[in-house]
Write a protein that holds these residues in place. Structure first.
Motif, mmCIF file in Angstrom:
data_model
loop_
_atom_site.group_PDB
_atom_site.id
_atom_site.type_symbol
_atom_site.label_atom_id
_atom_site.label_comp_id
_atom_site.label_asym_id
_atom_site.label_seq_id
_atom_site.Cartn_x
_atom_site.Cartn_y
_atom_site.Cartn_z
ATOM 1 N N HIS A 56 0.817 -1.218 0.000
ATOM 2 C CA HIS A 56 0.000 0.000 0.000
ATOM 3 C C HIS A 56 0.850 1.267 0.000
ATOM 4 N N ASP A 57 1.988 1.220 -0.673
ATOM 5 C CA ASP A 57 2.845 2.401 -0.799
ATOM 6 C C ASP A 57 2.677 2.969 -2.207
ATOM 7 N N GLN A 58 1.526 3.633 -2.430
ATOM 8 C CA GLN A 58 1.249 4.165 -3.759
ATOM 9 C C GLN A 58 2.231 5.262 -4.169
ATOM 10 N N GLY A 59 2.727 6.033 -3.191
ATOM 11 C CA GLY A 59 3.644 7.118 -3.530
ATOM 12 C C GLY A 59 4.884 6.612 -4.236
ATOM 13 N N ASN A 60 5.559 5.631 -3.644
ATOM 14 C CA ASN A 60 6.757 5.084 -4.272
ATOM 15 C C ASN A 60 6.409 4.205 -5.474
ATOM 16 N N ALA A 61 5.192 3.657 -5.499
ATOM 17 C CA ALA A 61 4.769 2.873 -6.665
ATOM 18 C C ALA A 61 4.707 3.757 -7.908
ATOM 19 N N SER A 70 4.157 -3.046 -18.589
ATOM 20 C CA SER A 70 4.331 -1.775 -17.872
ATOM 21 C C SER A 70 3.012 -1.015 -17.796
ATOM 22 N N VAL A 71 2.241 -1.029 -18.876
ATOM 23 C CA VAL A 71 0.928 -0.388 -18.854
ATOM 24 C C VAL A 71 0.023 -1.081 -17.837
ATOM 25 N N ARG A 72 0.155 -2.402 -17.726
ATOM 26 C CA ARG A 72 -0.662 -3.148 -16.759
ATOM 27 C C ARG A 72 -0.402 -2.665 -15.324
ATOM 28 N N VAL A 73 0.866 -2.523 -14.953
ATOM 29 C CA VAL A 73 1.130 -2.069 -13.581
ATOM 30 C C VAL A 73 0.771 -0.594 -13.418
ATOM 31 N N GLN A 74 0.896 0.187 -14.507
ATOM 32 C CA GLN A 74 0.453 1.586 -14.454
ATOM 33 C C GLN A 74 -1.045 1.649 -14.152
ATOM 34 N N ALA A 75 -1.815 0.794 -14.813
ATOM 35 C CA ALA A 75 -3.258 0.761 -14.557
ATOM 36 C C ALA A 75 -3.549 0.339 -13.123
ATOM 37 N N HIS A 76 -2.739 -0.566 -12.595
ATOM 38 C CA HIS A 76 -2.917 -1.011 -11.208
ATOM 39 C C HIS A 76 -2.742 0.155 -10.237
ATOM 40 N N VAL A 77 -1.719 0.968 -10.480
ATOM 41 C CA VAL A 77 -1.503 2.143 -9.620
ATOM 42 C C VAL A 77 -2.682 3.105 -9.726
ATOM 43 N N LEU A 78 -3.172 3.308 -10.947
ATOM 44 C CA LEU A 78 -4.316 4.197 -11.137
ATOM 45 C C LEU A 78 -5.543 3.705 -10.375
ATOM 46 N N VAL A 79 -5.773 2.405 -10.408
ATOM 47 C CA VAL A 79 -6.919 1.847 -9.678
ATOM 48 C C VAL A 79 -6.757 2.082 -8.180
ATOM 49 N N ARG A 80 -5.547 1.887 -7.674
ATOM 50 C CA ARG A 80 -5.313 2.108 -6.254
ATOM 51 C C ARG A 80 -5.586 3.563 -5.857
ATOM 52 N N SER A 115 -11.734 4.810 -14.191
ATOM 53 C CA SER A 115 -12.116 5.047 -15.594
ATOM 54 C C SER A 115 -10.888 5.343 -16.446
ATOM 55 N N GLU A 116 -9.917 6.074 -15.878
ATOM 56 C CA GLU A 116 -8.680 6.350 -16.613
ATOM 57 C C GLU A 116 -7.896 5.061 -16.844
ATOM 58 N N ALA A 117 -7.896 4.177 -15.841
ATOM 59 C CA ALA A 117 -7.213 2.896 -15.995
ATOM 60 C C ALA A 117 -7.858 2.069 -17.099
ATOM 61 N N VAL A 118 -9.188 2.055 -17.139
ATOM 62 C CA VAL A 118 -9.897 1.307 -18.188
ATOM 63 C C VAL A 118 -9.547 1.861 -19.561
ATOM 64 N N THR A 119 -9.523 3.179 -19.700
ATOM 65 C CA THR A 119 -9.196 3.802 -20.986
ATOM 66 C C THR A 119 -7.784 3.438 -21.430
ATOM 67 N N LEU A 120 -6.837 3.486 -20.505
ATOM 68 C CA LEU A 120 -5.450 3.176 -20.827
ATOM 69 C C LEU A 120 -5.301 1.722 -21.263
ATOM 70 N N VAL A 121 -5.904 0.808 -20.519
ATOM 71 C CA VAL A 121 -5.831 -0.610 -20.875
ATOM 72 C C VAL A 121 -6.531 -0.865 -22.208
ATOM 73 N N ARG A 122 -7.699 -0.260 -22.383
ATOM 74 C CA ARG A 122 -8.477 -0.481 -23.598
ATOM 75 C C ARG A 122 -7.680 -0.064 -24.834
ATOM 76 N N HIS A 123 -7.079 1.114 -24.793
ATOM 77 C CA HIS A 123 -6.341 1.596 -25.965
ATOM 78 C C HIS A 123 -5.135 0.703 -26.248
ATOM 79 N N ALA A 149 -12.437 -2.093 -14.295
ATOM 80 C CA ALA A 149 -13.838 -1.874 -14.662
ATOM 81 C C ALA A 149 -14.784 -2.347 -13.564
ATOM 82 N N SER A 150 -14.484 -3.501 -12.958
ATOM 83 C CA SER A 150 -15.377 -4.019 -11.913
ATOM 84 C C SER A 150 -15.323 -3.158 -10.662
ATOM 85 N N ILE A 151 -14.158 -2.687 -10.299
ATOM 86 C CA ILE A 151 -14.054 -1.798 -9.139
ATOM 87 C C ILE A 151 -14.783 -0.489 -9.411
#
Length: 421
Positions: free
Chosen positions: A195-200, A223-233, A238-246, A277-279
């Motif tokens: 749960h250290d989003q800052g350093n993530a 790398s995009v996958r872990v970027q989306a994970h940080v965004l979800v946290r 919605s931004e994470a969904v857009t990034l993954v979708r594109h 998307a589910s979250i």
């Protein structure tokens, strides 16, 4: 905004009309373009029409005059040059990541690991020359530590590994950049477990930069996958969904001609989009990502702790279970969990995830005793994973709801984790 939506629907209808007049199915047209059928379905529904490159490809395939899709006649190389298209994709991703959200400042210190992420001199490496094969082996060993939930050893391993990768003088710089990006991705995932989003944010920025240098679509997707994970946290679902979708739209399709590593990277990316998307409560997007992930899983099964990516039909089923829990569909979640409980799951992190999600579903139904038993089974799968903040909060919540203390073992477990109700 209303005008934009109206224009998107008009474009979608133009595409649908042209396809129907030619007697072609969505699957047929999508396959000709190298996309999944759901991509064309979204376009015809007025979604995703802002991607000019995709619209030009559709216009060419269906013989639609560009002007009818709001496009100027193609006059530059970017309309037909694959390298220009690839650069467009990379530029979009880099810009998206920079613009989506400003990260919170780091909140937790992890000593050597954080210093390994900062510019300038970091922790010392081994100091001895290492070839690409040895570096590849060491990165694989770090991934195995993550998959087996040996987080303490992983945190000790990563700083020296990152230092050696940064100092590597091998001639294959693209390969080293890919390995370094993978090390940063693993660091991001570890920090998110804590749960250290800052350093993530810091780690994932490093991962994206090295992924760009490597030019490897597999590394970029990861790398995009872990970027989306940080965004979800950070609750930017919605931004994470857009990034993954594109990103996924550029990589999906032609699965029978892709390597297992490529397919695993794409599959895991789709599962991350499904989680986001589910979250975010988006059932339609969740279903789309699930359908595509299932399609990928027909062609690959990487289900070992020593694999670079753990993607398989079992992993897809586990994420479907997590989505049901996120939507609060506890009954359906437990129904989905039962066959998985009888299945051999080689990766400890995935085994633990199954029982943790089952515990969440039991808790949603008020079945605290069953939830407690599920958590103890998860502990036997991966003891360190049960001590991460997400699970500790679940245990504390369950104990707090047992006001009459009918489950003393639950309260004792809560105290053992350092989170008494």
């Amino acid at each position: 905004m209303a005008n934009a939506h109206s224009e998107a629907r008009r474009i979608g209808e133009e595409i649908r009309r042209a396809r129907v007049l030619q007697g072609r199915s969505q699957t047929d047209v999508a396959a000709a373009l190298g996309y999944h059928q759901s991509k064309l379905s979204r376009l015809e529904g007025g979604r995703g029409t802002e991607d000019i490159r995709v619209l030009r490809a559709v216009a060419r395939e269906l013989g639609i005059p560009p002007q009818r899709l709001g496009l100027a006649p193609a006059q530059d190389a970017s309309a037909t040059d694959p390298e220009a298209d690839d650069m467009h994709r990379r530029t979009f991703l880099t810009a998206s990541i920079a613009a989506i959200a400003a990260p919170n400042p780091p909140t937790t210190s992890h000593g050597h690991l954080v210093r390994a992420l900062l510019p300038g001199p970091g922790p010392e490496g081994t100091g001895s020359p290492q070839d690409t094969a040895d570096l590849y082996r060491r990165v694989g060993a770090a991934l195995s530590l993550f998959h087996t939930c040996n987080y303490t050893e992983l945190e000790r391993t990563l700083p020296c590994l990152i230092a050696d990768l940064r100092a590597a003088s091998t001639g294959d710089r693209d390969a080293v950049s890919g390995l370094l990006a993978t090390a940063y991705q693993t660091t991001t995932s570890l920090l998110l477990k804590q749960h250290d989003q800052g350093n993530a944010w810091l780690a994932v920025g490093r991962a994206m930069a090295e992924a760009e240098r490597s030019g490897d679509p597999v590394v970029l997707a990861s790398s995009v996958r872990v970027q989306a994970h940080v965004l979800v946290r950070e609750k930017h679902t919605s931004e994470a969904v857009t990034l993954v979708r594109h990103t996924a739209d550029q990589l999906t399709g032609s699965y029978d001609r892709r390597s297992p590593k490529y397919l695993a990277a794409v599959g895991l990316l789709l599962l991350r989009g499904m989680t986001a998307a589910s979250i975010g409560g988006d059932r339609a997007a969740t279903k789309e990502f699930l359908t595509e992930a299932k399609a990928v899983s027909q062609y690959v099964t990487l289900d070992r702790p020593d694999a670079w990516a753990t993607f398989s039909p079992t992993n897809v089923a586990l994420h479907e279970l997590s989505a049901l829990v996120a939507f609060g569909d506890a009954g359906l979640a437990l129904q989905a969990a039962r066959p998985l409980m009888r299945r051999h799951i080689p990766v400890p992190e995935r085994r633990a995830a199954l029982w943790v999600e089952a515990a969440r579903a039991y808790s949603q139904q008020g079945r605290l005793a069953d939830g407690y038993q599920a958590l103890r089974i998860a502990e036997t799968c991966a003891a360190q994973d049960i001590r991460r903040p997400d699970v500790r909060h679940l245990v504390a919540d369950m104990a707090a709801r047992d006001r009459r203390r009918t489950l003393p073992e639950l309260h004792q477990f809560s105290r053992q984790l350092g989170v008494p109700a």
